[in-house]
Design a protein around this motif. Sequence first.
Motif, PDB file in Angstrom:
ATOM      1  N   ALA A  24       0.771  -1.239   0.012  1.00 43.53           N
ATOM      2  CA  ALA A  24       0.039   0.051   0.142  1.00 43.53           C
ATOM      3  C   ALA A  24       0.807   1.238  -0.034  1.00 43.53           C
ATOM      4  CB  ALA A  24      -0.953   0.067   1.188  1.00 43.53           C
ATOM      5  N   ALA A  25       1.987   1.309   0.769  1.00 41.94           N
ATOM      6  CA  ALA A  25       2.875   2.425   1.034  1.00 41.94           C
ATOM      7  C   ALA A  25       3.513   2.703  -0.533  1.00 41.94           C
ATOM      8  CB  ALA A  25       3.662   1.954   1.969  1.00 41.94           C
ATOM      9  N   ALA A  26       4.117   1.403  -1.246  1.00 43.23           N
ATOM     10  CA  ALA A  26       4.589   1.774  -2.308  1.00 43.23           C
ATOM     11  C   ALA A  26       3.596   2.160  -3.435  1.00 43.23           C
ATOM     12  CB  ALA A  26       5.181   0.319  -2.688  1.00 43.23           C
ATOM     13  N   ALA A  27       2.666   1.735  -3.337  1.00 37.89           N
ATOM     14  CA  ALA A  27       1.507   2.299  -4.331  1.00 37.89           C
ATOM     15  C   ALA A  27       1.170   3.701  -4.438  1.00 37.89           C
ATOM     16  CB  ALA A  27       0.340   1.392  -4.203  1.00 37.89           C
ATOM     17  N   PHE A  28       1.466   4.178  -3.102  1.00 37.26           N
ATOM     18  CA  PHE A  28       1.194   5.718  -3.025  1.00 37.26           C
ATOM     19  C   PHE A  28       2.526   6.485  -3.088  1.00 37.26           C
ATOM     20  CE2 PHE A  28      -2.831   4.188  -1.395  1.00 37.26           C
ATOM     21  CZ  PHE A  28      -3.709   5.011  -2.201  1.00 37.26           C
ATOM     22  N   GLY A  29       3.603   5.682  -3.650  1.00 40.40           N
ATOM     23  CA  GLY A  29       5.055   6.437  -3.806  1.00 40.40           C
ATOM     24  C   GLY A  29       5.717   6.422  -2.375  1.00 40.40           C
ATOM     25  N   VAL A  30       5.401   6.168  -1.401  1.00 39.00           N
ATOM     26  CA  VAL A  30       5.753   6.473  -0.061  1.00 39.00           C
ATOM     27  C   VAL A  30       7.249   5.331   0.220  1.00 39.00           C
ATOM     28  CG1 VAL A  30       5.553   6.473   2.345  1.00 39.00           C
ATOM     29  CG2 VAL A  30       3.572   7.387   1.033  1.00 39.00           C
ATOM     30  N   PRO A  31       8.329   6.037   0.519  1.00 40.92           N
ATOM     31  CA  PRO A  31       9.543   5.278   0.675  1.00 40.92           C
ATOM     32  C   PRO A  31       9.348   4.093   1.671  1.00 40.92           C
ATOM     33  CG  PRO A  31      10.192   7.421   0.595  1.00 40.92           C
ATOM     34  CD  PRO A  31       8.495   7.343   0.615  1.00 40.92           C
ATOM     35  N   VAL A  32       9.613   2.860   1.420  1.00 44.61           N
ATOM     36  CA  VAL A  32       9.148   1.996   2.510  1.00 44.61           C
ATOM     37  C   VAL A  32      10.248   0.643   2.485  1.00 44.61           C
ATOM     38  CG1 VAL A  32       7.562   0.931   1.120  1.00 44.61           C
ATOM     39  CG2 VAL A  32       7.533   0.205   3.335  1.00 44.61           C
ATOM     40  N   VAL A  33      10.746   0.562   3.716  1.00 46.36           N
ATOM     41  CA  VAL A  33      11.760  -0.587   3.768  1.00 46.36           C
ATOM     42  C   VAL A  33      10.846  -2.035   4.588  1.00 46.36           C
ATOM     43  CG1 VAL A  33      13.683  -1.635   4.993  1.00 46.36           C
ATOM     44  CG2 VAL A  33      13.703   0.727   3.881  1.00 46.36           C
ATOM     45  N   LEU A  34      11.071  -3.037   3.902  1.00 45.27           N
ATOM     46  CA  LEU A  34      10.310  -4.174   4.429  1.00 45.27           C
ATOM     47  C   LEU A  34      11.492  -5.181   4.795  1.00 45.27           C
ATOM     48  CD1 LEU A  34       7.759  -6.150   4.865  1.00 45.27           C
ATOM     49  CD2 LEU A  34       8.242  -6.788   2.430  1.00 45.27           C
ATOM     50  N   SER A 101       6.974 -12.376  -3.478  1.00 45.43           N
ATOM     51  CA  SER A 101       8.520 -12.662  -3.605  1.00 45.43           C
ATOM     52  C   SER A 101       8.984 -11.189  -3.405  1.00 45.43           C
ATOM     53  CB  SER A 101       8.800 -13.098  -5.091  1.00 45.43           C
ATOM     54  OG  SER A 101       8.256 -12.146  -6.131  1.00 45.43           O
ATOM     55  N   VAL A 102      10.385 -11.474  -3.112  1.00 46.34           N
ATOM     56  CA  VAL A 102      11.371  -9.990  -3.095  1.00 46.34           C
ATOM     57  C   VAL A 102      11.381  -9.582  -4.583  1.00 46.34           C
ATOM     58  CG1 VAL A 102      13.674  -9.697  -2.906  1.00 46.34           C
ATOM     59  CG2 VAL A 102      13.112 -11.212  -1.481  1.00 46.34           C
ATOM     60  N   GLU A 103      11.232 -10.350  -5.482  1.00 48.89           N
ATOM     61  CA  GLU A 103      11.138  -9.654  -6.924  1.00 48.89           C
ATOM     62  C   GLU A 103      10.048  -8.511  -7.210  1.00 48.89           C
ATOM     63  OE1 GLU A 103      11.912 -12.809  -6.246  1.00 48.89           O
ATOM     64  OE2 GLU A 103      13.879 -12.931  -6.476  1.00 48.89           O
ATOM     65  N   ARG A 104       8.979  -9.218  -6.685  1.00 45.85           N
ATOM     66  CA  ARG A 104       7.920  -8.398  -6.852  1.00 45.85           C
ATOM     67  C   ARG A 104       7.713  -7.303  -6.138  1.00 45.85           C
ATOM     68  NH1 ARG A 104       2.292  -8.723  -4.787  1.00 45.85           N
ATOM     69  NH2 ARG A 104       1.162  -7.349  -6.231  1.00 45.85           N
ATOM     70  N   PHE A 105       8.217  -7.346  -4.941  1.00 53.46           N
ATOM     71  CA  PHE A 105       7.941  -6.278  -4.053  1.00 53.46           C
ATOM     72  C   PHE A 105       9.054  -5.294  -4.403  1.00 53.46           C
ATOM     73  CE2 PHE A 105       4.517  -6.527  -1.151  1.00 53.46           C
ATOM     74  CZ  PHE A 105       4.101  -7.468  -1.475  1.00 53.46           C
ATOM     75  N   THR A 106      10.211  -5.637  -4.722  1.00 55.03           N
ATOM     76  CA  THR A 106      11.045  -4.669  -5.226  1.00 55.03           C
ATOM     77  C   THR A 106      10.676  -3.932  -6.492  1.00 55.03           C
ATOM     78  OG1 THR A 106      12.852  -6.228  -4.527  1.00 55.03           O
ATOM     79  CG2 THR A 106      13.543  -4.552  -5.905  1.00 55.03           C
ATOM     80  N   ALA A 107      10.097  -4.463  -7.537  1.00 59.88           N
ATOM     81  CA  ALA A 107       9.488  -4.205  -8.566  1.00 59.88           C
ATOM     82  C   ALA A 107       8.395  -3.033  -8.273  1.00 59.88           C
ATOM     83  CB  ALA A 107       9.005  -5.088  -9.574  1.00 59.88           C
ATOM     84  N   LEU A 108       7.779  -3.296  -7.225  1.00 58.88           N
ATOM     85  CA  LEU A 108       6.761  -2.366  -6.782  1.00 58.88           C
ATOM     86  C   LEU A 108       7.126  -1.083  -6.046  1.00 58.88           C
ATOM     87  CD1 LEU A 108       4.100  -4.670  -4.981  1.00 58.88           C
ATOM     88  CD2 LEU A 108       3.832  -3.715  -7.229  1.00 58.88           C
ATOM     89  N   GLY A 109       8.672  -1.168  -5.667  1.00 58.01           N
ATOM     90  CA  GLY A 109       9.080   0.035  -5.160  1.00 58.01           C
ATOM     91  C   GLY A 109       9.437  -0.185  -3.687  1.00 58.01           C
ATOM     92  N   VAL A 110       9.291  -1.489  -3.304  1.00 64.85           N
ATOM     93  CA  VAL A 110       9.721  -1.727  -1.972  1.00 64.85           C
ATOM     94  C   VAL A 110      11.133  -1.875  -1.797  1.00 64.85           C
ATOM     95  CG1 VAL A 110       9.159  -3.167   0.482  1.00 64.85           C
ATOM     96  CG2 VAL A 110       7.325  -2.391  -1.313  1.00 64.85           C
ATOM     97  N   ARG A 111      11.768  -1.279  -0.621  1.00 60.65           N
ATOM     98  CA  ARG A 111      13.198  -1.821  -0.293  1.00 60.65           C
ATOM     99  C   ARG A 111      13.047  -3.028   0.586  1.00 60.65           C
ATOM    100  NH1 ARG A 111      18.790   0.920  -0.162  1.00 60.65           N
ATOM    101  NH2 ARG A 111      19.949  -0.836   0.175  1.00 60.65           N
ATOM    102  N   VAL A 112      13.387  -4.526  -0.040  1.00 59.86           N
ATOM    103  CA  VAL A 112      13.519  -5.538   0.970  1.00 59.86           C
ATOM    104  C   VAL A 112      14.725  -5.747   1.427  1.00 59.86           C
ATOM    105  CG1 VAL A 112      12.822  -8.003   1.088  1.00 59.86           C
ATOM    106  CG2 VAL A 112      11.685  -6.499  -0.751  1.00 59.86           C
ATOM    107  N   VAL A 113      14.910  -5.825   2.761  1.00 60.22           N
ATOM    108  CA  VAL A 113      15.910  -6.106   3.578  1.00 60.22           C
ATOM    109  C   VAL A 113      15.760  -7.753   4.124  1.00 60.22           C
ATOM    110  CG1 VAL A 113      17.626  -5.691   5.551  1.00 60.22           C
ATOM    111  CG2 VAL A 113      16.624  -3.865   4.206  1.00 60.22           C
ATOM    112  N   GLN A 114      16.778  -8.583   3.590  1.00 59.17           N
ATOM    113  CA  GLN A 114      16.467  -9.876   4.198  1.00 59.17           C
ATOM    114  C   GLN A 114      17.410 -10.058   5.396  1.00 59.17           C
ATOM    115  OE1 GLN A 114      16.640 -11.444  -0.028  1.00 59.17           O
ATOM    116  NE2 GLN A 114      15.181 -12.916   0.897  1.00 59.17           N
ATOM    117  N   ALA A 115      16.902 -10.052   6.565  1.00 59.71           N
ATOM    118  CA  ALA A 115      17.803 -10.104   7.636  1.00 59.71           C
ATOM    119  C   ALA A 115      16.958 -10.038   8.921  1.00 59.71           C
ATOM    120  CB  ALA A 115      18.735  -8.856   7.606  1.00 59.71           C
TER     121      ALA A 115
END
Length: 475
Positions: A24-34, A101-115
């Motif tokens: 939801a955050a990425a859809a509105f262009g809001v910077p988000v880290v997951l 997946s990480v790929e899909r969420f990265t493509a949506l504009g989410v920065r995914v941190v795997q940790a």
Amino acid sequence: MPTLLTPDICVIGAGSGGLSVAAAAAAFGVPVVLVEKGRMGGDCLNYGCVPSKALIAAARHAQTMREGEAFGIGAVEPEVAFGRVMRHVHEVIAAIAPNDSVERFTALGVRVVQAEARFVDDRTVAAGDFEIRARRFVVATGSSPAVPPIHGLDRVDFLTNETVFDLKRLPSRLVVIGGGPIGLELAQAYGRLGSQVSVVEAMTPLGREDAEASAVVIAALRAEGVAILEKTRVSSVERHGRSGVRVYVEGADGTTSIDGTHLLVAAGRRANVEGLGLERAGIAHDARGIKVDDGLRSTNRRVYAIGDAAGRLQFTHVAGYHAGLVARSLLFRLPVREKPGIIPWVTFTDPELAQVGLGEEEARRRHGTIRVLRWPYCENDRAQAERRVSGFVKLVTTRRGRLLGATIVGAGAGEMINLYALAVSRRMGVRDLAGMVSPYPTMAEIGKRASIAYFSEATRKPWVRGLVRFLQRFG
Ligand SMILES: Cc1cc2nc3c(=O)[nH]c(=O)nc-3n(C[C@H](O)[C@H](O)[C@H](O)COP(=O)(O)OP(=O)(O)OC[C@H]3O[C@@H](n4cnc5c(N)ncnc54)[C@H](O)[C@@H]3O)c2cc1C
């Protein structure tokens, strides 16, 4: 030195709740880290709803083959290739996994941190090589199987929902500790696939559900051969033979033991709060999970908690509902308030058991005089054609007919409850339900007939009968 990230929102946990907030955050262009420490998709996709429903579907196929006789189709005992059943379960997970997946969420504009994430102070989270300082945080870390303090349990191998879908061979004798929804769904599924299953429940199986409805489910499971021991406590467990277990139980008939090749612990869930550094961030929690207000905010105003971590109703759709509320609060700064009373839930046994709103007892306690309207499956033409006649729909209303809750036990209850979830959330009444035209023949007509029962009293009232007679005079 860790790399500093300064997004607007940091979400911890990529399960049903966390993924929805991040999307939801990425859809509105809001910077988000997951931040996710394990598998994307969380419990629901990997160890919960998806594999369990896939296993249940396979088990239902097996059972259908046994039950052909009534339709004139020779019943056969199915040949269960357990390895292939498990392949089906994992194929279903794999088919859904790309959505999370990480790929899909990265493509949506989410920065995914795997940790693994942990708070280091009230506005900073450390995760792997990163430090994340966000305007707001959302803790969506889910829950894990609770392991009860049973003597000897630490010395035997036991399964939980995190391992039961990785079995390579069908357990020949499965003992399940816990007669809640998870325990019973899996007990029936394994029973139908060919395991001999015993369930041990310290209290009443499906004890949180409407007693009349859960009795229908318990009777069905017992009829299929699942042994369900209620008000029976597991006192200890020990290894038995080369790889089996012996489970000692105490019930009304004294102490006895059950031998199994496998032991499954399904005795509740505990919120994942350990190791998150909540104390450092001033986030209060208790045994149920993170303490939140009605707007899902924790004692640290920057931090929200949603889904299983918030320790309320633990379902995927609740995590999704929470995510929607929090997204509204985070993105539009609108006031939000959780309404637990509108949340439906389903136990996916066969028959299914579904509930929304107040149960009969709770409704009576809160509202005093209520109306209880019922209709049984056996009075429905479609249920007769399908030979799925066990179960009922029960509607609970105020005296004036506003719907307070619905309980459905029977075939397709999980689908049918949707209508009542809408009706309860929109504060509809039996007039709305009775006025709806249901296509014939469908099982949804059962609920409609239950709502019509509200008006059956009127047919006996002398003044109504008098009025009808009077009106007949006018031709
Ligand atoms: C066997 C079973 C069957 C179920 N069936 C149903 C069903 O049919 N319908 C239904 O509605 N619900 C069902 N549930 C419940 C449902 O799975 C959960 O309610 C749902 O997954 C909760 O979502 P969530 O986002 O709160 O947490 P989760 O989906 O559990 O996600 C939490 C994520 O956070 C990650 N995490 C935890 N700690 C950290 C950390 N410190 N740093 C980074 N990441 C972290 C975890 O690895 C995980 O991926 C079932 C559960 C089980 C066990």
